[in-house]
Design a protein around this motif. Structure first.
Motif, PDB file in Angstrom:
ATOM      1  N   GLY A 148     -23.926 -16.526  -7.379  1.00 45.02           N
ATOM      2  CA  GLY A 148     -24.652 -16.942  -6.027  1.00 45.02           C
ATOM      3  C   GLY A 148     -24.415 -16.362  -5.163  1.00 45.02           C
ATOM      4  N   HIS A 149     -23.765 -14.976  -4.700  1.00 48.39           N
ATOM      5  CA  HIS A 149     -23.542 -14.260  -3.644  1.00 48.39           C
ATOM      6  C   HIS A 149     -24.915 -13.567  -3.376  1.00 48.39           C
ATOM      7  N   LYS A 150     -25.240 -13.305  -2.083  1.00 46.69           N
ATOM      8  CA  LYS A 150     -26.432 -12.483  -1.835  1.00 46.69           C
ATOM      9  C   LYS A 150     -25.733 -10.993  -1.752  1.00 46.69           C
ATOM     10  N   VAL A 151     -26.500 -10.227  -2.140  1.00 44.95           N
ATOM     11  CA  VAL A 151     -25.819  -8.892  -2.535  1.00 44.95           C
ATOM     12  C   VAL A 151     -27.055  -7.734  -1.835  1.00 44.95           C
ATOM     13  N   GLU A 152     -26.459  -6.888  -0.775  1.00 49.47           N
ATOM     14  CA  GLU A 152     -27.287  -5.856  -0.403  1.00 49.47           C
ATOM     15  C   GLU A 152     -26.726  -4.589  -1.333  1.00 49.47           C
ATOM     16  N   ARG A 153     -27.613  -4.061  -2.244  1.00 47.71           N
ATOM     17  CA  ARG A 153     -27.143  -2.901  -3.110  1.00 47.71           C
ATOM     18  C   ARG A 153     -27.403  -1.555  -2.248  1.00 47.71           C
TER      19      ARG A 153
ATOM     20  N   THR B 146     -30.724  -0.954  -9.713  1.00 49.14           N
ATOM     21  CA  THR B 146     -31.542  -1.240  -8.781  1.00 49.14           C
ATOM     22  C   THR B 146     -30.750  -0.586  -7.391  1.00 49.14           C
ATOM     23  N   THR B 147     -31.076   0.161  -6.483  1.00 51.01           N
ATOM     24  CA  THR B 147     -30.392   0.297  -5.367  1.00 51.01           C
ATOM     25  C   THR B 147     -31.378   0.243  -4.090  1.00 51.01           C
TER      26      THR B 147
ATOM     27  N   GLU C  53     -23.302  -1.119 -10.452  1.00 52.22           N
ATOM     28  CA  GLU C  53     -24.398  -2.158 -10.888  1.00 52.22           C
ATOM     29  C   GLU C  53     -23.917  -3.398 -11.453  1.00 52.22           C
ATOM     30  N   SER C  54     -22.809  -3.012 -12.271  1.00 51.77           N
ATOM     31  CA  SER C  54     -22.179  -4.412 -12.746  1.00 51.77           C
ATOM     32  C   SER C  54     -21.664  -5.439 -11.845  1.00 51.77           C
ATOM     33  N   VAL C  55     -20.829  -4.793 -10.864  1.00 49.76           N
ATOM     34  CA  VAL C  55     -20.399  -5.401  -9.788  1.00 49.76           C
ATOM     35  C   VAL C  55     -21.442  -6.233  -9.003  1.00 49.76           C
TER      36      VAL C  55
END
Length: 825
Positions: A398-403, A498-499, A388-390
């Motif tokens: 500003g990166h787009k992240v898929e969790r 959140t995942t 979650e912290s990563v």
């Protein structure tokens, strides 16, 4: 896309390449240090004790081959770097001072040698020049293929590759266009093909094989290109202090000692604060490089004298540096000028902490990943909160992240669980079973499986029915998944996590295509029983993509997941967070992905392996009865203990909250304490779980940090209530911060350190860098309010703004760590 080489004909290119080769050999024979094939021999040193030679003019600086204007994504740069690597020719990075007089500084990439521009205008010409310098024999056939690349393989459409395919089919090796080893022709052609790798499947089979054989070398060279690109000019207001200082000192070394070699990593914080804030270690390597090359200027006989020359060049009135001094063998210590710090911290008033300028990328973070029909336990704690912290850090910049939550929702255990569900809840289709304890449900099913042969046989048959799509079995499987998700969500709600679920079952229909692709490329080995395996260099065991019984396992699923993330999601960086024991597995998966060509655009594959949560006995943390600790219970216990502590503080008149607010505040502190206790250490280490240690109000704990922030909130509230000074009004009116007291300056210095902390975190993605920053900030802040009276002082307005910026910075760090912040305790 590289520009066509319009300015140089083939004959001109050959002549210039020959000229470079002759110049290099001539320089080597004359002792000039040029780069012939074998490299120039080192100059002989006088024997120990021999008298020093009479002073003479300083020798001419060593001539080097330098690449000017190299750029990321530039084919010419890629070819030059690849040639330099392949032919072992040392190529440096040219600066404007290295260019001949009158040479246009905005020119495209060029090779510089001595006072002459060797070649410019295209990568093929530079590649040929470097190849000849490295001892390659001139080949007319290789030259023709380079010309083919120049005329037929550039532009938006790579064109037909039939002639290339035919030549490769006739090649003795099938993976070299000329001869039986890599040549400049291979470098130029592979570089061109790499621009169109997304169309690889449409190429002739021989070209596909040829390209894939060179992918490992191509990726190594792409990674190396960064070392040949000139550093962009650094903005002196950049929030990354170490980057700014590095640029200042490198510029100074270049001005004072232009022929010295100075490493880029030369700035560190001073271990002893009485010497300064930072120290530069560049004088020692600079002296050593000049001494080795015989280029020491007159009057320079030691690293200390190099340091003195740098200090003199920087001067006493530098806009950023102050109190320059020399320590030990030549360390240059300095402090950051108060006026500069004052401006930097003023820039934070009413704003947020600075974000580094990055090129946004698509990232995938795979974390948490519990198993269906099993409750989350303490073993899931680290993956969940680190992940979650990563995600928050990557999203912050500003990166787009898929969790990704890669839940274990598929496998042979479901045959057992479905059979047990059928027997215990025969009317499950009409009445949803009330399974409140998943762990107990799993244990009972496992006991029946182990003790009852008939049950075991039926359970094994159930697996086939489930995987073949039997509707009743899929319905039971979904029931188990839904029950599990509800239990998982209880944990995620507590931890503010959140995942996006991508379970193992999601990839099940994607596995056959992965196996087919590996088969097509001849990478599958059929082992005993018919198992389909992929062997990875350096690994003791293979990846098993299909079992002997035709079933799939973790290897199959993880390779399908990797392909999906790279090719469908389009991830440029993939981070998987699991316990350290799975490290070798992911090394193999990532290498297999590289070998088959999925990693073809500089993508970064990263595994963060974490250590074990231990009990006081140093063994895995368990309950007194020896059972694994449920994560919900662990978190609720932290809250319960914090509630008790807060109620005691209320009863003794030491709290600033009501009893009705206790539970909400206890949740924020209790959950935050568990998170911070884990995140503040390197994730690769083990640690002993201790409620007493994590809930301590002193030391490096979330409790201490939250109390510290509340202290500043209280000061600002009192300023408004008792002195009529509203911080928000100060901000609107443009009130300025003034750093007069040493503690004010130290607080400003710690505030300004965030740029370096976030930069380091973005590299290894270890949240403990953020923890270190906020803890050091809290210490500086505590010293500030202890030594500098805020309320009622002449400096009250300025100091209130410092309080404001400090609370903002701490709040920002809490957000990155996933810790809730409170305004009153």
């Amino acid at each position: 896309m590289a520009e066509p080489e319009k300015k140089l004909s083939k004959n001109e290119q050959k002549k210039l390449a020959k000229k470079a080769e002759k110049a290099a050999k001539k320089a080597a024979m004359a002792g000039g240090g040029g780069p012939p094939a074998g490299g120039a021999p080192a100059a002989k040193q006088p024997a120990p004790g021999a008298p020093a030679p009479a002073p003479v003019a300083a020798p001419a600086p060593t001539l080097k081959v330098l690449l000017f204007n190299g750029a990321e994504g530039c084919s010419a740069t890629l070819k030059a770097v690849w040639a330099a690597t392949h032919y072992s020719v040392e190529v440096g990075v040219a600066k404007k001072k290295d260019l001949p007089a009158g040479f246009p500084a905005d020119k495209k990439p060029a090779l510089v040698y001595g006072n002459d521009v060797v070649l410019g205008g295209g990568g093929n010409a530079m590649c040929k020049a470097i190849a000849l310098m490295g001892g390659a024999e001139y080949s007319f056939e290789a030259d023709e293929w380079c010309e083919f690349e120049r005329t037929s393989m550039r532009g938006k459409d790579i064109g037909k590759l039939d002639s290339l395919g035919a030549a490769l089919e006739a090649s003795p090796t099938g993976v070299h266009i000329v001869g039986e080893s890599d040549s400049m022709a291979d470098i130029c052609i592979i570089s061109a093909l790499s621009k169109h790798a997304d169309k690889l499947s449409s190429w002739p089979a021989s070209v596909q094989t040829y390209y894939k054989a060179h992918i490992p070398a191509l990726e190594r060279v792409k990674a190396a290109v960064a070392n040949y690109i000139p550093e962009p000019p650094v903005d002196l207001n950049d929030p990354r202090m170490i980057l700014v200082l590095t640029q200042i000192f490198l510029d100074s070394f270049e001005s004072v000692l232009p022929n010295a070699t100075v490493p880029k990593t030369l700035i560190n914080k001073c271990a002893n604060k009485k010497h300064g804030d930072f120290q530069c270690s560049g004088a020692m390597p600079a002296f050593a490089s000049l001494k080795k090359s015989g280029g020491l200027p007159a009057g320079i006989t030691s690293p200390q004298q190099v340091a003195q020359a740098i200090v003199a060049h920087l001067g006493a009135n530098h806009v950023i540096l102050s109190d320059l001094s020399i320590q030990g063998p030549g360390f240059i210590c300095c402090r950051i000028a108060g006026s500069y710090l004052q401006q930097q911290v003023q820039n934070l008033v009413g704003k947020s902490l600075p974000k580094p300028k990055i090129k946004p990328q698509q990232c995938v973070v795979d974390f948490s990943s519990p198993n269906i029909a099993k409750e989350m336990h303490v073993g899931h704690l680290r993956s969940t909160i680190i992940g979650e912290s990563v995600c928050r850090v990557l999203e912050f910049v500003g990166h787009k992240v898929e969790r990704v939550n890669h839940v274990g929702d598929w496998g042979t255990q479901f045959g057992m669980l479905i059979q047990y569900l059928q027997e215990e809840y025969p009317d499950f289709s009409e009445n949803m079973p009330n399974i409140t304890d998943l762990t107990e449900f799993y244990k009972c099913a496992k006991k029946r499986f182990d003790d009852d042969p008939d049950f075991k046989k039926t359970a094994q048959l159930n697996v086939g029915k489930l995987q073949s799509g039997n509707e009743d079995f899929l319905k039971m499987w979904k029931i188990l998944c839904d029950i599990s998700r509800k239990e998982f969500q209880k944990v995620y709600n507590r931890l503010d996590v959140t995942t996006h679920e991508f379970g193992e079952s999601f990839y099940n229909d994607k596995i056959p295509a992965v196996i087919e692709e590996f088969e097509k490329h001849g990478m599958i080995s059929i082992e005993e029983g018919g198992a389909k395996c992929v062997f990875v260099k350096g690994a003791n065991i293979p990846l098993m993509l299909q079992k002997s019984d035709k079933g799939y396992g973790y290897d199959s699923t993880d390779m399908a997941a990797l392909k999906y993330r790279l090719q469908t999601i389009g991830a440029h960086r993939i981070i998987v967070i699991t316990d350290f024991s799975q490290g070798d597995h992911f090394v193999m998966c990532n290498q297999a992905a590289r070998d088959i060509g999925w990693v073809n655009a500089g993508q970064r594959l990263q595994h963060i392996g974490f250590g074990t949560v231990q009990g006081e006995d140093g063994k895995r943390f368990k309950t007194r009865s020896g059972d694994t600790v449920r994560l919900v219970d662990l978190l609720d216990e932290a809250v319960s203990r914090m509630e008790k502590s807060l109620l005691e503080r209320i009863d003794s008149g030491k709290a600033n909250i009501t009893k009705e607010e206790v539970h909400e505040v206890a949740e924020a502190i209790g959950y935050g304490a568990v998170k911070y206790f884990d995140l503040r250490r390197n994730p690769t280490s083990n640690y002993k779980f201790s409620y007493d240690a994590m809930l301590d109000t002193k030391g490096d704990t979330a409790v201490y940090l939250l109390y510290a922030r509340v202290r500043f909130e209280s000061i600002m509230a009192k300023a408004k209530a008792e002195h009529g000074v509203d911080v928000e009004e100060l901000i609107k009116n443009g009130e300025k911060i003034v750093l007069g007291h040493p503690s004010e300056r130290n607080l400003a210095l710690q505030l300004h350190a965030f740029g370096d902390a976030i930069e380091t975190t973005l590299d290894d993605l270890f949240p403990y860098h953020i923890c270190e920053y906020v803890y050091n900030l809290s210490i500086a802040a505590s010293e500030f309010v202890t030594n500098c009276r805020v309320l009622g002082s002449e400096e009250m307005k300025s100091r209130l703004l410092l309080c404001h910026v400090t609370t903002m910075a701490m709040e920002q760090c809490f957000d990155l760590l996933g810790i809730r912040h409170v305004k009153r305790i």
